[in-house]
Design a protein around this motif. Sequence first.
Motif, PDB file in Angstrom:
ATOM      1  N   GLU A 223       0.851  -1.111  -0.063  1.00  0.00           N
ATOM      2  CA  GLU A 223       0.043   0.078  -0.200  1.00  0.00           C
ATOM      3  C   GLU A 223       0.858   1.506  -0.035  1.00  0.00           C
ATOM      4  N   LYS A 224       2.007   1.209   0.967  1.00  0.00           N
ATOM      5  CA  LYS A 224       2.858   2.329   0.916  1.00  0.00           C
ATOM      6  C   LYS A 224       3.605   2.445  -0.305  1.00  0.00           C
ATOM      7  N   LEU A 225       4.147   1.488  -0.795  1.00  0.00           N
ATOM      8  CA  LEU A 225       4.877   1.353  -2.248  1.00  0.00           C
ATOM      9  C   LEU A 225       3.860   2.136  -3.261  1.00  0.00           C
ATOM     10  N   MET A 226       2.660   1.742  -3.475  1.00  0.00           N
ATOM     11  CA  MET A 226       1.988   1.830  -4.608  1.00  0.00           C
ATOM     12  C   MET A 226       1.440   3.333  -4.553  1.00  0.00           C
ATOM     13  N   GLU A 227       1.412   3.956  -2.876  1.00  0.00           N
ATOM     14  CA  GLU A 227       1.118   5.241  -2.957  1.00  0.00           C
ATOM     15  C   GLU A 227       2.118   6.407  -3.289  1.00  0.00           C
ATOM     16  N   ALA A 228       3.203   5.703  -3.168  1.00  0.00           N
ATOM     17  CA  ALA A 228       4.590   6.374  -3.338  1.00  0.00           C
ATOM     18  C   ALA A 228       4.404   6.501  -5.012  1.00  0.00           C
ATOM     19  N   ILE A 229       4.375   5.400  -5.770  1.00  0.00           N
ATOM     20  CA  ILE A 229       4.422   5.308  -6.908  1.00  0.00           C
ATOM     21  C   ILE A 229       3.456   6.253  -7.699  1.00  0.00           C
ATOM     22  N   ARG A 230       2.101   6.215  -6.940  1.00  0.00           N
ATOM     23  CA  ARG A 230       1.129   6.986  -7.836  1.00  0.00           C
ATOM     24  C   ARG A 230       1.498   8.535  -7.400  1.00  0.00           C
ATOM     25  N   TYR A 231       2.021   8.673  -6.486  1.00  0.00           N
ATOM     26  CA  TYR A 231       2.659  10.338  -6.383  1.00  0.00           C
ATOM     27  C   TYR A 231       3.800  10.665  -7.400  1.00  0.00           C
ATOM     28  N   TYR A 232       4.734   9.408  -7.654  1.00  0.00           N
ATOM     29  CA  TYR A 232       5.745   9.960  -8.879  1.00  0.00           C
ATOM     30  C   TYR A 232       4.824  10.081  -9.852  1.00  0.00           C
ATOM     31  N   ALA A 233       3.814   9.043 -10.183  1.00  0.00           N
ATOM     32  CA  ALA A 233       3.138   9.303 -11.405  1.00  0.00           C
ATOM     33  C   ALA A 233       2.614  10.721 -11.734  1.00  0.00           C
ATOM     34  N   SER A 234       2.068  11.155 -10.334  1.00  0.00           N
ATOM     35  CA  SER A 234       1.328  12.376 -10.758  1.00  0.00           C
ATOM     36  C   SER A 234       2.267  13.609 -10.845  1.00  0.00           C
ATOM     37  N   GLU A 235       3.648  13.372 -10.440  1.00  0.00           N
ATOM     38  CA  GLU A 235       4.455  14.374 -10.754  1.00  0.00           C
ATOM     39  C   GLU A 235       5.446  14.173 -11.855  1.00  0.00           C
ATOM     40  N   ASN A 236       5.615  13.099 -12.472  1.00  0.00           N
ATOM     41  CA  ASN A 236       6.143  12.869 -13.537  1.00  0.00           C
ATOM     42  C   ASN A 236       5.418  12.187 -14.771  1.00  0.00           C
ATOM     43  N   ASN A 237       5.623  12.577 -15.862  1.00  0.00           N
ATOM     44  CA  ASN A 237       4.646  12.141 -17.069  1.00  0.00           C
ATOM     45  C   ASN A 237       5.806  11.235 -17.653  1.00  0.00           C
ATOM     46  N   ARG A 238       6.054  10.219 -16.884  1.00  0.00           N
ATOM     47  CA  ARG A 238       6.965   9.128 -17.348  1.00  0.00           C
ATOM     48  C   ARG A 238       6.368   7.681 -17.471  1.00  0.00           C
ATOM     49  N   ARG A 239       6.671   6.612 -18.276  1.00  0.00           N
ATOM     50  CA  ARG A 239       6.087   5.467 -18.126  1.00  0.00           C
ATOM     51  C   ARG A 239       6.895   4.663 -17.055  1.00  0.00           C
ATOM     52  N   LEU A 240       6.241   4.100 -16.211  1.00  0.00           N
ATOM     53  CA  LEU A 240       7.055   3.280 -15.210  1.00  0.00           C
ATOM     54  C   LEU A 240       7.206   1.608 -15.646  1.00  0.00           C
ATOM     55  N   THR A 241       8.167   1.199 -15.055  1.00  0.00           N
ATOM     56  CA  THR A 241       8.410  -0.315 -15.383  1.00  0.00           C
ATOM     57  C   THR A 241       8.188  -1.022 -14.082  1.00  0.00           C
ATOM     58  N   PHE A 242       7.555  -1.958 -14.262  1.00  0.00           N
ATOM     59  CA  PHE A 242       7.542  -3.059 -12.894  1.00  0.00           C
ATOM     60  C   PHE A 242       8.225  -4.492 -13.472  1.00  0.00           C
ATOM     61  N   GLU A 243       9.219  -4.741 -12.469  1.00  0.00           N
ATOM     62  CA  GLU A 243       9.984  -5.946 -12.931  1.00  0.00           C
ATOM     63  C   GLU A 243       9.296  -7.303 -12.067  1.00  0.00           C
ATOM     64  N   TYR A 244       9.195  -8.208 -12.972  1.00  0.00           N
ATOM     65  CA  TYR A 244       8.361  -9.129 -12.120  1.00  0.00           C
ATOM     66  C   TYR A 244       8.944 -10.603 -12.666  1.00  0.00           C
ATOM     67  N   ILE A 245       9.775 -11.303 -11.864  1.00  0.00           N
ATOM     68  CA  ILE A 245      10.566 -12.366 -12.110  1.00  0.00           C
ATOM     69  C   ILE A 245       9.256 -13.658 -12.097  1.00  0.00           C
ATOM     70  N   LEU A 246       9.451 -14.393 -12.924  1.00  0.00           N
ATOM     71  CA  LEU A 246       8.397 -15.523 -12.863  1.00  0.00           C
ATOM     72  C   LEU A 246       9.017 -16.591 -12.034  1.00  0.00           C
ATOM     73  N   LEU A 247       8.663 -17.020 -10.819  1.00  0.00           N
ATOM     74  CA  LEU A 247       9.182 -18.115 -10.062  1.00  0.00           C
ATOM     75  C   LEU A 247       8.315 -19.209  -9.918  1.00  0.00           C
ATOM     76  N   LYS A 248       8.801 -20.223 -10.671  1.00  0.00           N
ATOM     77  CA  LYS A 248       7.865 -21.463 -10.705  1.00  0.00           C
ATOM     78  C   LYS A 248       7.133 -22.100  -9.493  1.00  0.00           C
ATOM     79  N   GLY A 249       5.761 -21.877  -9.470  1.00  0.00           N
ATOM     80  CA  GLY A 249       4.886 -22.239  -8.469  1.00  0.00           C
ATOM     81  C   GLY A 249       4.897 -21.449  -7.159  1.00  0.00           C
ATOM     82  N   VAL A 250       5.649 -20.216  -7.354  1.00  0.00           N
ATOM     83  CA  VAL A 250       5.553 -19.108  -6.265  1.00  0.00           C
ATOM     84  C   VAL A 250       4.679 -17.908  -6.706  1.00  0.00           C
ATOM     85  N   ASN A 251       5.005 -17.465  -7.726  1.00  0.00           N
ATOM     86  CA  ASN A 251       4.150 -15.893  -8.192  1.00  0.00           C
ATOM     87  C   ASN A 251       3.715 -16.060  -9.340  1.00  0.00           C
ATOM     88  N   ASP A 252       3.457 -17.466 -10.036  1.00  0.00           N
ATOM     89  CA  ASP A 252       3.101 -17.466 -11.479  1.00  0.00           C
ATOM     90  C   ASP A 252       1.682 -17.871 -11.731  1.00  0.00           C
TER      91      ASP A 252
END
Length: 335
Positions: A223-252
């Motif tokens: 929640e805190k992370l996304m709040e900060a990111i939404r603030y960043y997005a409101s201040e900067n007109n830049r596209r964000l990247t989210f990195e997501y490592i696909l780990l078998k059976g864990v987050n996939d």
Amino acid sequence: MALEQGWKKFRGHQIFQWLYRKRVSTIDEMSDLSKDTREILKQNYSLASLELRDKQVSSDGTCKYLFALEDGSLIESVLMQFDYGKSICVTSQVGCNMGCAFCASGLTKKKRNLTSGEMVAQVLYVQQDLDKTQDRLSHIVVMGTGEPFDNYENVMNFLSTVNHDRGLGIGARHITISTCGVVPRIYEFAKEHTQYNLAISLHAPNNELRDQLMPVNHAYPLEKLMEAIRYYASENNRRLTFEYILLKGVNDKPEHVKQLAKLLKGLNAYVNLIPYNSVDEHGFKGVDHASAMVFYDALMKQGIRCTIRKEHGADIDAACGQLRIKHLRKEEEGR
Ligand code: SAH
């Protein structure tokens, strides 16, 4: 340290010219400066020097450099070849304290921050290597060992030097900083309004899983992370990247696709799905390409743009910090 000698501006230009255009490795080579000027420089400064300890070249052109710093600390830099240019992955700390469960870098605790000079030196060394074939580094990612937002000031100084017209002139839009989510620094970064790209290592779409994979989530939950990111997005007109490592059976799993889509909805962002470079010391496994495609398709269907990162240097020690760990182990065995 700022040099306040009251010198004329052109002196600074001359010095930049020697450092970043002619790329000298000693102050004595700056031959159009008077001997006195060179003495003052030598008394107050030194040029960060890197000693090459190992270099691995992959069949796809990826090149991994292992350097020793002046205090003997080992760091890695990686050169990657893309259709759009050549990119260097820069290390920002000796070791890392973030402790991500899947990462090789965190196997050794942070010893110290790199100075901005030591980061500039990585770029200069690799550029000098490319000078032989008249190639030019066009992109920088601060994604090597270390958490750049745990060494904020030095990283920002480093980037303004390589970005500067009289420095290496690497365009801000060609520079990416990757963070595991150090929330106060995201706010600080947002307020700087730079054109650098920001990438967030997300790797999990809910707190329970992220707590297990990334200890930073205890301090700065989603929640805190996304709040900060939404603030960043409101201040900067830049596209964000989210990195997501696909780990078998864990987050996939399909539920993770849904959670991820919900989390990122409405943001000008895309998800970079990363094939996992397995690290012997950790138990995780990556997914095969077909499973990555299933995740990719499902995420796209949810309206989230994504890409699958091309693997680089699969035939060498490609994962962050792997080559360094191998050498540290060798040194230990030698004792
Ligand atoms: N500390 C910063 C930057 C360094 S890590 C950060 O966390 O973003 C750069 C990226 O590589 C991060 O997304 C990190 O999670 C990822 N990474 C770490 N180990 C990896 C591995 N073994 N295989 C693939 N990606 C890895």
